[in-house]
Enzyme design. Structure first.
Site, PDB file in Angstrom:
ATOM      1  CD  GLU A 237      -2.826  -1.705   0.577  1.00 36.03           C
ATOM      2  OE1 GLU A 237      -2.995  -0.411  -1.051  1.00 36.03           O
ATOM      3  OE2 GLU A 237      -3.070  -2.349   0.069  1.00 36.03           O
ATOM      4  CD  GLU A 272      -1.211  -4.095  -7.791  1.00 35.60           C
ATOM      5  OE1 GLU A 272      -2.161  -3.329  -7.206  1.00 35.60           O
ATOM      6  OE2 GLU A 272      -1.077  -4.885  -7.318  1.00 35.60           O
TER       7      GLU A 272
HETATM    8 ZN    ZN Z   1      -2.257  -2.481  -5.136  1.00 38.31          ZN
END
Ligand code: ZN
Length: 482
Positions: A237, A272
């Site tokens: 995160e 990501e």
């Molecule tokens: Zn992620």
């Protein structure tokens, strides 16, 4: 928020969504975009910031105006009912309970794709994929995934059937959640996360939310017997958070890009890539573990001995790099994770094309899973019912997880070429040169380029499976001795 507030919160969210949708599809807004397009001082230079903003405003406006209001509402309403049905079905591990709802959601997702329209020469699924990964197509994704899938499937078999797994017990220790929280915050700050413009808190499902300029919220969850889960979850995160903090939202030289495409992230795949880079390529590297260990010992010793005192760097490195044939995607490791994602991509693409009917999903899932990972699926709960995504119509989303790993590995090879002593820097806890590189090459551009364009500009080549394969083979074969 207390649980009893959930339904009023849902009403508030629906009201806000309706207001935003109405404004974003207002014809006056469309006229303004058209006037900008006609003004050559704004849109004449295709490479300029203004032209990129206008191009992306147009893209978003066209998308939104193609969706009829009743479809948007149906997706929201049926989606939340379907999510409830999925919860029950997953608990009972009974796909038949969920099948009628999935059928409804597939119909709605297909209607949505038809409204948005497939690109020329493309397929319906592309229209959904494009929402999360703009300009990507299923055919391109397949061309990258197929060689990755075949080689990874072989790698997993070699590692687990012929190799020797490193011991797990160095991380099977008990660490209090307060100590874990201190370590997590220390790591985040060391990586360069600005705590004056962000926070770390605890939730059931970890997330990162770029709420507003100067306000990036991260969450994690702690279990006393699994400190590395929280640590790597926090770094994941945190990687999303570093990207959010690096987007030009707060304003450089008085120019805030907040609310403009140039202040926004490119795609879920690129988002990501940033989380995976810090979690895996940095966090699970030998150099990082070497830096981390003495700090972890210090935070975990409650004034006396630490449970990590007898653990060496190599032991910890081996323990955080376990490869397993797990059934659950979110618990899977750096190697198998991609196989879990590719399975979902294949299935949802055939559902949308109509080649696979909803009632045949468990069969197709179980057969593909066994082919890729080499073990049979025991039940639906650990099979096709494990993820929430499809229950609210999220199709075309899964591939972005694997694209993130691919982009991360390709960016990583470029970083290593340009920062030749990167490993030494990481070993010394000097993460800022790496962060600066990401700021300069990825973060500061916002949505100026598509993910594919950015990749070519920064790495000199289109996205390919090779960098990720080189990384995984180069790391795990020596570790497992095969
Ligand atoms: Zn992620």
């Amino acid at each position: 928020m207390p649980p009893a507030g959930a339904s009023s919160r849902a009403e508030q969210r629906a009201a806000l969504a309706a207001i935003v949708h109405e404004r974003a599809t207002n014809p006056y807004f469309g006229d303004l975009i058209a006037r900008c397009e006609e003004d050559s001082t704004l849109s004449g230079d295709a490479g300029s910031a203004e032209a990129a903003n206008i191009r992306e405003f147009r893209r978003e406006y066209d998308k939104r105006t193609k969706l009829p209001g009743d479809l948007v509402k149906a997706l929201a309403r049926t989606g939340s009912e379907s999510q409830q049905a999925w919860k029950g079905a997953r608990e009972a591990s009974d796909f038949a309970m969920f099948a009628p709802w999935l059928e409804k959601m597939v119909d709605l997702a297909r209607r949505k794709a038809e409204c948005l329209g497939a690109p020329e020469g493309g397929e319906l699924y592309d229209a959904l994929l494009d929402i999360y990964e703009p300009r990507a197509t299923a055919k391109e994704v397949e061309a990258i995934f197929t060689p990755l899938r075949d080689r990874l499937s072989g790698l997993v078999a070699d590692l687990l059937d012929k190799g020797r797994a490193p011991a797990r017990d160095p991380i099977d220790i008990t660490v209090g959640t307060a100590q874990q929280h201190e370590l997590g915050q220390f790591v985040l700050k060391s990586l360069g996360f600005d705590m004056n413009a962000g926070r770390l808190d605890v939730t059931t499902h970890p997330f990162c939310s770029g709420m507003a300029p100067g306000d990036t919220r991260l969450t994690t969850r702690y279990r006393e017997h699994a400190f590395t889960d929280a640590l790597y979850g926090t770094m994941h995160e945190g990687g999303h958070g570093l990207y959010e903090q690096g987007l030009p939202k707060l304003g450089v030289n008085g120019m805030s890009r907040f609310g403009q495409p140039l202040g926004d992230s490119i795609s879920l795949g690129i988002h990501e890539s940033q989380s995976r880079l810090w979690e895996n390529l940095v966090g699970r590297s030998h150099a990082f573990v070497e830096w981390l260990l003495p700090h972890a010992r210090r935070f975990f010793s409650a004034g006396g001995a630490s449970p990590l005192d007898s653990v060496g760097v190599d032991d910890l490195y081996g323990a955080v790099n376990q490869v397993e044939r797990s059934y659950i995607r979110v618990e899977s490791d750096e190697v198998t994770y991609n196989l879990h994602v590719m399975l979902r991509f294949e299935i949802e693409r055939s559902i949308i094309s109509g080649d696979l009917s909803v009632r045949d999903v468990p069969g197709a899932w179980n057969e593909t899973f066994e082919r890729l990972l080499g073990v049979p699926v025991p039940d639906d709960r650990r099979g096709c019912l494990q993820d929430v995504h499809w229950s609210f119509g999220l199709m075309g989303y899964f591939p972005t997880y694997c694209l993130g790993n691919l982009y991360a590995a390709q960016l990583w090879e470029s970083v290593k070429r340009e920062i030749s002593d990167l490993d030494d820097q990481i070993r010394r806890g000097e993460f800022l040169p790496l962060l600066e590189w990401m700021r300069k090459n990825v973060h500061q551009h916002g949505k100026r380029y598509s993910a594919g364009e950015l990749c070519e500009r920064v790495t000199g080549a289109p996205l390919s499976a090779d960098p990720l394969l080189r990384h995984l083979e180069g790391k795990f074969r020596p570790l497992y001795g095969v």
